[in-house]
Scaffold this active site. Structure first.
Site, PDB file in Angstrom:
ATOM      1  N   SER A  72      23.899  17.388  12.289  1.00 60.89           N
ATOM      2  CA  SER A  72      24.132  16.219  11.442  1.00 60.89           C
ATOM      3  C   SER A  72      24.838  16.659  10.169  1.00 60.89           C
ATOM      4  O   SER A  72      24.612  17.765   9.675  1.00 60.89           O
ATOM      5  CB  SER A  72      22.796  15.543  11.108  1.00 60.89           C
ATOM      6  OG  SER A  72      22.999  14.329  10.424  1.00 60.89           O
ATOM      7  N   ASP A  73      25.692  15.784   9.681  1.00 57.18           N
ATOM      8  CA  ASP A  73      26.337  16.063   8.400  1.00 57.18           C
ATOM      9  C   ASP A  73      26.686  14.741   7.732  1.00 57.18           C
ATOM     10  O   ASP A  73      26.984  13.751   8.409  1.00 57.18           O
ATOM     11  CB  ASP A  73      27.606  16.899   8.567  1.00 57.18           C
ATOM     12  CG  ASP A  73      28.000  17.561   7.257  1.00 57.18           C
ATOM     13  OD1 ASP A  73      27.405  18.600   6.923  1.00 57.18           O
ATOM     14  OD2 ASP A  73      28.870  17.018   6.550  1.00 57.18           O
ATOM     15  N   GLN A  74      26.629  14.738   6.412  1.00 52.15           N
ATOM     16  CA  GLN A  74      26.904  13.521   5.658  1.00 52.15           C
ATOM     17  C   GLN A  74      28.077  13.732   4.710  1.00 52.15           C
ATOM     18  O   GLN A  74      28.187  14.774   4.071  1.00 52.15           O
ATOM     19  CB  GLN A  74      25.669  13.109   4.857  1.00 52.15           C
ATOM     20  CG  GLN A  74      25.846  11.771   4.148  1.00 52.15           C
ATOM     21  CD  GLN A  74      24.552  11.345   3.481  1.00 52.15           C
ATOM     22  OE1 GLN A  74      24.221  11.830   2.413  1.00 52.15           O
ATOM     23  NE2 GLN A  74      23.829  10.451   4.134  1.00 52.15           N
TER      24      GLN A  74
END
Length: 196
Positions: A72-74
């Site tokens: 996951s990455d934002q």
């Protein structure tokens, strides 16, 4: 806790993502994926979030091919400009000044790699966040009160940062913290992990 399942690995060093994943009641391990988070020239923010989530999951899956791996990455997006992790208090202040009175899109990429999948499961969830008009003094007080140097867009909505916003629109409140649990539950079910 959920019943036994294949090794589940969260490809992240984020304590907030670990805390969120614990909410699903599954056993997991976590490891840092060691991926360069630099945007490619001209890369749109939503594409960067998608690419990094996949790169993190695939990096860890290459080391543990029998595991189910979550990446996951934002990426924070203000008027098409990517706001990454500020890295310093001074840069955090600059980012918050840039977001003052603006609508900011927080794109969170989610990827699951698992044995037997032809291609990884991949999605991007977006949260629309409208910031209040922020004065320089309150921005400085916020940055002094809460360490946001490793947080995309310099805000922790799960903490004091909630006081900086007028509204948050999302189909999944966990997305803004960095791990969209509703989408993740669907992905885990597809690879054989039941979440009650």
């Amino acid at each position: 806790m959920a019943k036994d399942h294949p090794l589940l690995i969260l490809a992240s060093s984020s304590p907030w993502r670990r805390q969120l994943l614990r909410q699903l009641g599954v056993r997991f391990e976590a490891t840092a994926p060691d991926v360069d988070e630099t945007a490619l020239p001209g890369e749109p923010p939503i594409d960067l979030a998608r690419r990094l989530a996949r790169a993190k999951a695939e990096r860890v899956a290459s080391m543990w091919p029998e595991a189910i791996v979550i990446g996951s990455d934002q990426v924070a997006d203000v008027n098409g400009t990517i706001l990454g992790k500020p890295g310093s208090r001074e840069r955090a202040i600059e980012q918050l000044q840039q977001q003052s009175g603006q609508t900011v899109y927080f794109h969170t990429g989610l990827c699951v790699c698992a044995p037997g999948l032809d291609t990884p499961l991949l999605t991007v969830e977006t949260v629309t966040t409208t910031f209040r008009e922020l004065g320089d003094d309150e921005i400085r007080r916020y940055v002094a009160a809460e360490d946001v140097t490793a947080t995309a867009g310099s805000i922790k909505s799960e903490g004091l940062g909630i006081a900086l916003v007028e509204s948050i629109q999302s189909r999944d409140p966990s997305t803004l913290v960095g791990l969209p649990l509703i989408a993740l539950r669907h992905f885990l079910a597809r690879v054989g992990i039941a979440v009650p």
